[in-house]
Design a protein around this motif. Structure first.
Motif, PDB file in Angstrom:
ATOM      1  N   ARG A   1      39.466  35.695  37.733  1.00 52.86           N
ATOM      2  CA  ARG A   1      40.333  34.908  37.503  1.00 52.86           C
ATOM      3  C   ARG A   1      40.884  34.589  35.899  1.00 52.86           C
ATOM      4  NH1 ARG A   1      38.694  31.396  42.352  1.00 52.86           N
ATOM      5  NH2 ARG A   1      40.004  32.322  43.868  1.00 52.86           N
ATOM      6  N   ALA A   2      39.670  34.227  35.604  1.00 53.00           N
ATOM      7  CA  ALA A   2      39.972  34.078  34.447  1.00 53.00           C
ATOM      8  C   ALA A   2      40.245  35.124  32.855  1.00 53.00           C
ATOM      9  CB  ALA A   2      38.291  34.121  33.366  1.00 53.00           C
ATOM     10  N   TYR A   3      39.789  36.370  33.681  1.00 50.88           N
ATOM     11  CA  TYR A   3      39.685  37.545  33.042  1.00 50.88           C
ATOM     12  C   TYR A   3      41.167  38.224  33.371  1.00 50.88           C
ATOM     13  CZ  TYR A   3      35.786  36.742  30.504  1.00 50.88           C
ATOM     14  OH  TYR A   3      34.483  36.435  29.676  1.00 50.88           O
ATOM     15  N   ALA A   4      41.991  37.682  34.000  1.00 48.58           N
ATOM     16  CA  ALA A   4      43.282  38.449  34.769  1.00 48.58           C
ATOM     17  C   ALA A   4      44.542  39.183  34.212  1.00 48.58           C
ATOM     18  CB  ALA A   4      44.134  37.753  35.496  1.00 48.58           C
ATOM     19  N   LEU A   5      44.255  38.587  32.685  1.00 47.40           N
ATOM     20  CA  LEU A   5      45.815  38.587  32.072  1.00 47.40           C
ATOM     21  C   LEU A   5      45.080  40.089  31.372  1.00 47.40           C
ATOM     22  CD1 LEU A   5      48.020  39.151  30.075  1.00 47.40           C
ATOM     23  CD2 LEU A   5      46.507  37.621  28.766  1.00 47.40           C
TER      24      LEU A   5
END
Length: 182
Positions: A35-39
């Protein structure tokens, strides 16, 4: 005799695989990290896959991607080396105040500036594209910084990097032994 050009990608993957594997684990292993690195983990990956597919058929885009990669890659390694330097200094018990860290960071940033200028300058001998890529039709697209400007900036970046490294070294030696600083 030299190594076969076909062996270079194999060696690159062999040596780089642990780094890539560790990065993939850090990004994809835990749900909260995904989620934190989704981008980057999802959106940028899909975009890059599409761009790569198009670039296999369109040489200008492939050359642009190659240029971005060959320009960004040394920056990535510069950042990693800075992080490792700080990590190893802390492990050796070296006290790193904010000012010393800035001097160290500046030395690394200026060392990248030297590489950037060498890559993108019109100076003689600054052609950076490996022959393996040229043979496939893809080319490095340097910015073409005029030699008169590039040479001055290069010399300034070199002098700045050496100055920052010297100041950082002196500050480290005030806090610990030469062995710990090295």
């Amino acid at each position: 005799t030299g190594l076969s050009p076909g062996l270079l990608p194999f060696l690159s993957i062999l040596i780089g695989a642990p780094h890539y594997g560790a990065t993939l684990l850090r990004v994809y292993e835990r749900r909260e990290d995904r989620r934190a690195y989704a981008l980057f983990a999802v959106h940028a990956s899909v975009l890059l896959a599409v761009l790569f597919a198009v670039a296999t058929r369109w040489l200008p885009l492939g050359s642009a991607i190659l240029t971005v990669y060959l320009t960004w890659s040394p920056w990535h390694y510069t950042g990693q080396n800075y992080g490792l330097a700080v990590l190893f200094l802390r492990r050796r018990g070296m006290a790193l105040d904010a000012t010393t860290k800035r001097w160290i960071y500046s030395a690394f940033v200026l060392s990248y500036a030297i590489v950037f200028l060498a890559i993108h300058s019109n100076a003689p001998g600054s052609q950076y594209t490996p022959p393996l890529y040229i043979a496939d039709g893809y080319r490095m697209l340097p910015l073409g910084i005029p030699s008169a400007i590039g040479d001055v900036l290069f010399d300034g970046a070199l002098a700045g990097a050496l100055l920052c490294a010297a100041v950082a070294a002196l500050r480290l030696l005030q806090r610990g032994s030469l062995r710990a600083a090295a």
